[in-house]
Design a protein around this motif. Structure first.
Motif, PDB file in Angstrom:
ATOM      1  N   SER A   1     -21.013 -21.346  11.290  1.00 32.55           N
ATOM      2  CA  SER A   1     -19.589 -21.164  11.601  1.00 32.55           C
ATOM      3  C   SER A   1     -18.757 -21.546  10.368  1.00 32.55           C
ATOM      4  O   SER A   1     -19.281 -22.030   9.366  1.00 32.55           O
ATOM      5  N   THR A   2     -17.450 -21.312  10.497  1.00 34.75           N
ATOM      6  CA  THR A   2     -16.518 -21.598   9.388  1.00 34.75           C
ATOM      7  C   THR A   2     -15.363 -22.438   9.914  1.00 34.75           C
ATOM      8  O   THR A   2     -14.781 -22.125  10.972  1.00 34.75           O
ATOM      9  N   LEU A   3     -15.045 -23.492   9.192  1.00 35.23           N
ATOM     10  CA  LEU A   3     -13.919 -24.350   9.544  1.00 35.23           C
ATOM     11  C   LEU A   3     -12.755 -24.085   8.580  1.00 35.23           C
ATOM     12  O   LEU A   3     -12.922 -24.131   7.359  1.00 35.23           O
ATOM     13  N   LEU A   4     -11.589 -23.774   9.159  1.00 36.98           N
ATOM     14  CA  LEU A   4     -10.373 -23.532   8.370  1.00 36.98           C
ATOM     15  C   LEU A   4      -9.320 -24.561   8.754  1.00 36.98           C
ATOM     16  O   LEU A   4      -9.127 -24.849   9.946  1.00 36.98           O
ATOM     17  N   THR A   5      -8.616 -25.096   7.759  1.00 33.94           N
ATOM     18  CA  THR A   5      -7.469 -25.988   8.029  1.00 33.94           C
ATOM     19  C   THR A   5      -6.244 -25.428   7.322  1.00 33.94           C
ATOM     20  O   THR A   5      -6.325 -24.943   6.177  1.00 33.94           O
ATOM     21  N   TYR A   6      -5.126 -25.486   8.022  1.00 38.70           N
ATOM     22  CA  TYR A   6      -3.861 -24.964   7.500  1.00 38.70           C
ATOM     23  C   TYR A   6      -2.838 -26.100   7.468  1.00 38.70           C
ATOM     24  O   TYR A   6      -2.672 -26.821   8.454  1.00 38.70           O
ATOM     25  N   ARG A   7      -2.140 -26.220   6.337  1.00 38.21           N
ATOM     26  CA  ARG A   7      -1.016 -27.164   6.264  1.00 38.21           C
ATOM     27  C   ARG A   7       0.248 -26.366   5.951  1.00 38.21           C
ATOM     28  O   ARG A   7       0.335 -25.684   4.928  1.00 38.21           O
ATOM     29  N   ASP A   8       1.223 -26.448   6.863  1.00 34.16           N
ATOM     30  CA  ASP A   8       2.470 -25.690   6.706  1.00 34.16           C
ATOM     31  C   ASP A   8       3.342 -26.368   5.641  1.00 34.16           C
ATOM     32  O   ASP A   8       3.807 -27.488   5.812  1.00 34.16           O
ATOM     33  N   ILE A   9       3.566 -25.658   4.516  1.00 32.50           N
ATOM     34  CA  ILE A   9       4.411 -26.212   3.432  1.00 32.50           C
ATOM     35  C   ILE A   9       5.655 -25.342   3.230  1.00 32.50           C
ATOM     36  O   ILE A   9       6.264 -25.346   2.152  1.00 32.50           O
ATOM     37  N   THR A  10       6.022 -24.602   4.280  1.00 31.83           N
ATOM     38  CA  THR A  10       7.150 -23.682   4.157  1.00 31.83           C
ATOM     39  C   THR A  10       8.430 -24.402   3.750  1.00 31.83           C
ATOM     40  O   THR A  10       9.106 -24.005   2.787  1.00 31.83           O
TER      41      THR A  10
END
Length: 689
Positions: A160-169
């Motif tokens: 599987s693949t783990l993705l993390t997103y950090r909103d820097i808008t």
């Protein structure tokens, strides 16, 4: 679990003898009970840990997405759903892929093969990659930092693949806003400066570099007092004191010193800077160079003062003429009544002569006030000058040399011929009086093209266009700046009371203005004076003569270092601005000594120098010394005297173009173009005059 414990108990009992079964049963039961309790506690802890993990997973501010081995969306937390703009993990991963356009931080579209999820599926790790996510359905833009990593099983196979997103808008938009603000500040023509409460410079924009001549590297960490003239040092102490008390200093007009030593007039607003707790930690300063504005204001005030004086003088002269008319009329009648009484008639004639001089004085006052009636007509300027010289040469005396240099191609002018000749006679007499031991008077004519930036045009005295220029230059004692401020005022004179009324130049000024032109004067103490009349061309010839055109095609793209040498600070700033606009790295100095000192530190490609300067060294001599230090310098000379007048002062070896002060941008560019076309070699230095 209870069944498993029962099986365990039976198994234990089979290992004991019958005599011990009873005791063993008790022990086995206790063991089973204890083990059961431990297992139940561990199961509850595992369940609680799972619930806590779920809570933490959902409460994470970073979005977390898990994609299985066939690239289906296995799960995501609330933050991921919010960042990606979807309802939850039920959305298909394929739908997510189709719904977004992915761009790099620089705005480059990324193919799906370069997405972090695709790279992780290939076994690559991605850390904090900044991307732009654009929802195709809404056009909404999100800036995110994405990390991705493959997850392997115990055999090392990616499952599987783990993705993390950090909103820097918001952070990114704030950074962009700061960048835009910094760009606006840096591109401002005004000097925008930051300093701490002790006056130490903390920020310095390009406008400050242009205004004060220092680069940011030269000023950061240094005291702002380096810009303050000696007599105004206490001014900065007062400013800092007001800033510390929370006061804003608004629109303060004062004087500051540039890197080259020249003084400029500035208008400044200084405001306190506070930290997040409200404490004053420094000040921001916005300063504007108003030197040119001040100069134009002075010229406008002078023009309005002369206009007011003209109105006053005209009114007085008009009433004075009426009184003189009554006096002269009655004197004529009285003369008839006193026929035969010679003694009485003699007194009447004496009064008549005095009244006649008064009438002549009134006419000259009316000429200054532009109320004398003129009869303009088409006339050839060179013919008028030549006929005036025929009359004036003998009156001026043998010790005065008259040197005419007339451009016969100058179109006809539209003026009152008699009034022009009278104005020229006044200028010739003034020039003669300025040379009691003899000298030379140079008279030149040419066509002048005046653009919107020319001072009389800016002041509203003239309209931009082409004019005939008549200049009279003498080699007399010249005039100081203080005298020049008043030369056109009626009755102002530096002559003794028996040698002039002070109306000569006032009449010339009035004639020029009434004719639709103007007059300019340039003087250097010890060198002489040039008075230039700008006269309108006749309508037909003005239309036929080439009109002013945009000089954008003539712009020269310069390079290298240019040095401007001029003791007139206003023209110094103008020349430096012109050169910088052309691409040169320009430096201005106020005298030959500073120019020589600069050349010891830096190679110079181009020099623009005034010819006549105080301090014992003129521009021609300066260039001779500079060429001994660096032989390949290109030179443009400047002077308020025409070339022919300079020739009379034996300044013959001008190895570059001559700009006539006050010059205009198109003339400046033409001179730069001309000198750039010349070879800088010392062997090519031929006399210009």
């Amino acid at each position: 679990m209870i069944q498993a414990l029962s099986v365990l108990a039976v198994s234990l009992l089979t290992h004991f003898s019958p005599s011990m079964v009873g005791l063993s049963a008790v022990v086995a039961g206790a063991v089973v009970l204890w083990v059961g309790r431990q297992l139940l506690r561990q199961e509850r802890e595992i369940d609680e840990a799972g619930r806590r993990s779920d809570v933490i997973f959902e409460q994470l501010s970073e979005g977390v997405v898990l994609i299985d081995h066939v690239r289906n969306l296995a799960t995501m937390n609330k933050a991921a759903a919010r960042i990606l703009g979807v309802s939850g993990p039920a959305v298909a991963h394929s739908e997510l892929r189709r719904g977004y356009e992915v761009l790099s931080s620089e705005g480059r579209p990324l193919p799906e093969s370069e997405w972090p999820s695709s790279l992780a599926a290939k076994g690559r790790y991605v850390r904090s990659l900044e991307l732009q996510l654009i929802r195709k359905s809404h056009g909404d833009v999100r800036y995110v930092e994405v990390s991705s990593s493959p997850i392997h099983n115990h055999k090392g196979v990616s499952t599987s693949t783990l993705l993390t997103y950090r909103d820097i808008t918001e952070a990114r938009r704030a950074a962009l806003a700061r960048e835009r603000l910094a760009s606006i500040v840096d591109s401002s023509d005004d000097a925008i400066i930051g300093k701490d409460v002790d006056g130490i410079v903390t920020s310095w924009n390009r406008g400050a570099e242009k205004v004060f001549g220092y680069s940011a590297e030269e000023m950061l960490g240094r005291s702002i007092r380096i810009l303050i003239p000696e007599g105004l040092v206490s001014e900065e102490d007062d400013i800092l004191s007001r800033i510390r008390s929370g006061e804003t200093v608004e629109h303060m007009e004062t004087e500051r010193r540039r890197k080259d030593g020249s003084l400029i007039q500035v208008s400044a607003t200084i405001s306190p800077i506070r930290d997040s707790f409200g404490n004053i930690i420094g000040a921001s300063k916005i300063a504007r160079d108003i030197t040119e504005r001040r100069r134009l204001e002075r010229q406008l005030r002078q023009s309005r003062k002369l206009e007011a004086l003209g109105q006053l003088t005209g009114g007085v002269a008009h009433d004075f003429n009426n009184l003189l008319g009554i006096i002269l009329g009655n004197l004529e009648l009285l003369g008839e009544m006193l026929e035969g009484n010679e003694a009485a008639l003699g007194r009447v004639r004496s009064v008549e002569r005095a009244a006649g001089r008064g009438a002549s004085l009134a006419r000259r006052m009316l000429a200054f006030s532009s109320r004398e009636e003129l009869s303009p007509a088409r006339a050839t300027l060179s013919d008028l000058v030549n006929s005036t010289l025929e009359l004036a040469t003998r009156a001026l005396g043998p010790e005065i040399d008259i040197i005419p240099s007339l451009d016969e191609t100058t179109p006809p002018v539209f003026v009152d011929s008699a009034a022009l000749q009278n104005a020229l006679l006044n200028l010739l007499v003034n020039a003669r009086d300025a040379m009691p031991k003899g000298g030379s008077i140079t008279i030149t004519t040419h066509v002048a093209h005046l653009d919107d930036a020319y001072p009389p045009v800016v002041a509203g005295e003239l309209k931009a266009g082409s004019y005939a220029c008549l200049s009279v230059s003498d080699t007399g004692h010249g005039m100081s700046a203080e005298v020049l401020e008043h030369v056109f005022e009626p009755f102002f004179t530096t002559k003794s009371r028996d040698k002039g009324t002070g109306l000569g130049l006032a009449m010339v000024y009035g004639f020029a203005r009434q004719s639709g032109g103007t007059v300019r004067i340039y003087s250097e103490p010890g060198y002489g004076t040039t008075v230039s009349l700008y006269l309108p061309l006749s309508d037909d010839d003005a239309q036929a003569y080439p009109q002013l055109e945009d000089s954008s095609d003539d712009i020269v793209i310069g390079n290298g270092v240019a040095l401007v040498v001029d003791d007139e600070s206003d023209l110094l700033e103008v020349a430096v601005s012109y050169l910088r606009a052309l691409g040169y790295s320009a430096v201005g100095v106020s005298g030959p000594a500073q120019a020589l000192e600069m050349l010891t530190r830096q190679k110079v490609d181009l020099v623009i120098t005034d010819i006549i300067m105080p301090g014992g060294m003129n521009g021609v001599e300066l260039i001779e010394k500079l060429r001994q230090m660096q032989c390949d310098i290109r030179v443009v000379y400047c002077s308020g005297f025409p070339a022919d007048a300079l020739a009379e002062r034996r300044m013959l070896h001008l190895d570059g173009p001559l700009l006539h002060k006050p010059y205009q941008r198109r003339e400046f560019i033409a001179a730069i173009r001309k000198v750039r076309a010349q070879s800088p070699s010392a062997e090519m230095r031929a006399p210009l005059l």
